[in-house]
Design a protein around this motif. Structure first.
Motif, PDB file in Angstrom:
ATOM      1  N   GLY A 100     -13.828   3.158   3.010  1.00  0.00           N
ATOM      2  CA  GLY A 100     -13.027   2.067   3.544  1.00  0.00           C
ATOM      3  C   GLY A 100     -11.917   2.579   4.433  1.00  0.00           C
ATOM      4  N   ASN A 101     -11.001   1.696   4.797  1.00  0.00           N
ATOM      5  CA  ASN A 101      -9.876   2.050   5.661  1.00  0.00           C
ATOM      6  C   ASN A 101      -8.724   2.569   4.795  1.00  0.00           C
ATOM      7  N   ILE A 102      -8.514   3.872   4.856  1.00  0.00           N
ATOM      8  CA  ILE A 102      -7.541   4.533   3.985  1.00  0.00           C
ATOM      9  C   ILE A 102      -6.205   4.693   4.704  1.00  0.00           C
ATOM     10  N   VAL A 103      -5.133   4.303   4.038  1.00  0.00           N
ATOM     11  CA  VAL A 103      -3.784   4.439   4.596  1.00  0.00           C
ATOM     12  C   VAL A 103      -3.402   5.919   4.599  1.00  0.00           C
ATOM     13  N   GLN A 104      -3.093   6.437   5.785  1.00  0.00           N
ATOM     14  CA  GLN A 104      -2.760   7.859   5.913  1.00  0.00           C
ATOM     15  C   GLN A 104      -1.320   8.106   6.361  1.00  0.00           C
ATOM     16  N   TYR A 105      -0.693   7.087   6.948  1.00  0.00           N
ATOM     17  CA  TYR A 105       0.712   7.220   7.362  1.00  0.00           C
ATOM     18  C   TYR A 105       1.377   5.855   7.289  1.00  0.00           C
ATOM     19  N   ILE A 106       2.644   5.852   6.868  1.00  0.00           N
ATOM     20  CA  ILE A 106       3.430   4.613   6.799  1.00  0.00           C
ATOM     21  C   ILE A 106       4.832   4.899   7.321  1.00  0.00           C
ATOM     22  N   GLY A 107       5.339   4.032   8.215  1.00  0.00           N
ATOM     23  CA  GLY A 107       6.738   4.178   8.601  1.00  0.00           C
ATOM     24  C   GLY A 107       7.057   3.866  10.042  1.00  0.00           C
ATOM     25  N   ALA A 108       7.911   4.707  10.615  1.00  0.00           N
ATOM     26  CA  ALA A 108       8.422   4.503  11.972  1.00  0.00           C
ATOM     27  C   ALA A 108       7.481   5.100  13.013  1.00  0.00           C
ATOM     28  N   ILE A 109       7.642   4.644  14.246  1.00  0.00           N
ATOM     29  CA  ILE A 109       6.843   5.176  15.350  1.00  0.00           C
ATOM     30  C   ILE A 109       7.337   6.566  15.729  1.00  0.00           C
ATOM     31  N   ASP A 110       8.659   6.708  15.794  1.00  0.00           N
ATOM     32  CA  ASP A 110       9.268   7.998  16.109  1.00  0.00           C
ATOM     33  C   ASP A 110      10.685   8.025  15.560  1.00  0.00           C
ATOM     34  N   ASP A 111      11.461   9.016  15.974  1.00  0.00           N
ATOM     35  CA  ASP A 111      12.782   9.200  15.360  1.00  0.00           C
ATOM     36  C   ASP A 111      13.957   8.725  16.213  1.00  0.00           C
TER      37      ASP A 111
ATOM     38  N   TYR B 260       0.816  -1.208   0.000  1.00  0.00           N
ATOM     39  CA  TYR B 260       0.000   0.000   0.000  1.00  0.00           C
ATOM     40  C   TYR B 260       0.851   1.260   0.000  1.00  0.00           C
ATOM     41  N   LYS B 261       0.284   2.284  -0.624  1.00  0.00           N
ATOM     42  CA  LYS B 261       0.850   3.631  -0.568  1.00  0.00           C
ATOM     43  C   LYS B 261      -0.130   4.510   0.205  1.00  0.00           C
ATOM     44  N   VAL B 262       0.329   5.657   0.652  1.00  0.00           N
ATOM     45  CA  VAL B 262      -0.562   6.590   1.329  1.00  0.00           C
ATOM     46  C   VAL B 262      -1.703   6.957   0.376  1.00  0.00           C
ATOM     47  N   GLY B 263      -2.924   6.860   0.878  1.00  0.00           N
ATOM     48  CA  GLY B 263      -4.096   7.134   0.056  1.00  0.00           C
ATOM     49  C   GLY B 263      -4.796   5.883  -0.441  1.00  0.00           C
ATOM     50  N   ASP B 264      -4.123   4.735  -0.349  1.00  0.00           N
ATOM     51  CA  ASP B 264      -4.734   3.472  -0.773  1.00  0.00           C
ATOM     52  C   ASP B 264      -5.743   2.964   0.255  1.00  0.00           C
ATOM     53  N   LYS B 265      -6.680   2.155  -0.220  1.00  0.00           N
ATOM     54  CA  LYS B 265      -7.626   1.512   0.696  1.00  0.00           C
ATOM     55  C   LYS B 265      -7.074   0.166   1.113  1.00  0.00           C
ATOM     56  N   ALA B 266      -6.987  -0.056   2.408  1.00  0.00           N
ATOM     57  CA  ALA B 266      -6.468  -1.319   2.931  1.00  0.00           C
ATOM     58  C   ALA B 266      -7.595  -2.347   3.017  1.00  0.00           C
ATOM     59  N   GLU B 267      -7.307  -3.542   2.533  1.00  0.00           N
ATOM     60  CA  GLU B 267      -8.280  -4.632   2.631  1.00  0.00           C
ATOM     61  C   GLU B 267      -8.405  -5.091   4.081  1.00  0.00           C
TER      62      GLU B 267
ATOM     63  N   LEU C 178      -4.352   3.829   9.634  1.00  0.00           N
ATOM     64  CA  LEU C 178      -5.508   3.785   8.742  1.00  0.00           C
ATOM     65  C   LEU C 178      -6.617   4.680   9.290  1.00  0.00           C
ATOM     66  N   GLU C 179      -7.284   5.362   8.397  1.00  0.00           N
ATOM     67  CA  GLU C 179      -8.452   6.160   8.769  1.00  0.00           C
ATOM     68  C   GLU C 179      -9.698   5.499   8.193  1.00  0.00           C
ATOM     69  N   LYS C 180     -10.676   5.236   9.065  1.00  0.00           N
ATOM     70  CA  LYS C 180     -11.919   4.636   8.597  1.00  0.00           C
ATOM     71  C   LYS C 180     -12.789   5.720   7.956  1.00  0.00           C
ATOM     72  N   THR C 181     -13.151   5.500   6.711  1.00  0.00           N
ATOM     73  CA  THR C 181     -13.984   6.446   5.971  1.00  0.00           C
ATOM     74  C   THR C 181     -15.141   5.702   5.316  1.00  0.00           C
ATOM     75  N   ASN C 182     -16.022   6.448   4.654  1.00  0.00           N
ATOM     76  CA  ASN C 182     -17.128   5.814   3.929  1.00  0.00           C
ATOM     77  C   ASN C 182     -16.623   4.969   2.770  1.00  0.00           C
TER      78      ASN C 182
ATOM     79  N   LYS D 157       0.653  -7.420   1.491  1.00  0.00           N
ATOM     80  CA  LYS D 157      -0.340  -6.478   0.974  1.00  0.00           C
ATOM     81  C   LYS D 157      -0.078  -5.076   1.499  1.00  0.00           C
ATOM     82  N   PHE D 158       0.302  -5.003   2.764  1.00  0.00           N
ATOM     83  CA  PHE D 158       0.621  -3.702   3.348  1.00  0.00           C
ATOM     84  C   PHE D 158       1.958  -3.172   2.820  1.00  0.00           C
ATOM     85  N   GLY D 159       2.838  -4.089   2.467  1.00  0.00           N
ATOM     86  CA  GLY D 159       4.171  -3.672   2.051  1.00  0.00           C
ATOM     87  C   GLY D 159       5.103  -3.507   3.228  1.00  0.00           C
ATOM     88  N   ALA D 160       4.756  -4.130   4.363  1.00  0.00           N
ATOM     89  CA  ALA D 160       5.629  -4.069   5.540  1.00  0.00           C
ATOM     90  C   ALA D 160       6.928  -4.802   5.248  1.00  0.00           C
ATOM     91  N   THR D 161       8.034  -4.230   5.689  1.00  0.00           N
ATOM     92  CA  THR D 161       9.345  -4.832   5.467  1.00  0.00           C
ATOM     93  C   THR D 161      10.136  -5.004   6.756  1.00  0.00           C
TER      94      THR D 161
END
Length: 205
Positions: free
Chosen positions: A154-165, A30-37, A148-152, A136-140
């Motif tokens: 579906g669940n839209i990917v809004q952030y991908i990556g690390a927890i903090d720096d 998934y990329k940011v903006g994609d709908k997660a299954e 993910l943000e729940k919307t009408n 499917k998520f592309g986790a490595t």
């Protein structure tokens, strides 16, 4: 001379093929903006868990993590803290263990249960036993987070990556990427940093 040129040509071809293979891998997930299954994975209590089970959720902090990775272990308390803070606001943590347990027996379901009990996990700790969800998520990495943000729609990917720096020391963290992302979503604001590099152990296949 001809032999050297031939060997050099073979070496260049191998490098090109390797680069091509790496690029294919980098483009998956998934990329940011994609709908997660949605998915259905076994929790440490033996029950199957899906995102659709969370009727009142506003979204999810999907975290790929495990028992055996030192990076994941260093982040456990911070993952627990994320759930304590955001689950009541509608963004629960959903932890998923993606490793092949034949390669990492310490990540098998009984060991996951022991670890969760020892640390007091108050969120689902699911096993991706068939290793079908994390690709499917592309986790490595472990950990690797997808907000993910729940919307009408579906669940839209809004952030991908690390927890903090700062994976080494929570007290030295300057930027809490996941918190900033969820806070922005809760405030109906734009997320400033939507993607960061996940730091951790590679997922074992």
């Amino acid at each position: 001379m001809k032999k050297s040129i031939k060997l050099m040509s073979v070496a260049i071809l191998v490098l090109c093929l390797s680069a091509f293979t790496l690029n294919i891998g980098a483009g998956e997930g998934y990329k940011v903006g994609d709908k997660a299954e949605d998915f259905s994975l076994k929790n440490i209590d033996g029950k199957m868990v899906s995102l659709s089970d969370y009727k009142g959720a506003k979204g999810f902090i999907v975290t790929f993590t495990c028992n055996t990775c030192p990076y994941a272990v260093m982040y456990e308390d911070r993952i627990i803290a994320l759930n304590k803070k955001y689950a009541p606001m509608g963004y629960p943590v959903i932890a998923i263990m993606p490793n092949n347990v034949a390669v990492k027996p310490g990540d098998a379901l009984p060991e996951m249960k022991k670890r969760a009990e020892k640390k007091g996990f108050d969120f689902p700790y699911l096993i991706d036993a068939d290793q079908t969800v994390y690709p499917k998520f592309g986790a490595t990495k472990t950990p690797h987070v997808f907000v993910l943000e729940k919307t009408n729609s579906g669940n839209i990917v809004q952030y991908i990556g690390a927890i903090d720096d700062n994976y080494k020391d929570a007290s030295l963290v300057r930027t809490k990427y996941v918190e900033l992302a969820v806070d922005a979503l809760l405030g109906s604001k734009e997320i400033k940093e939507k993607e960061t590099k996940a730091i951790g152990c590679s997922i074992k296949v």
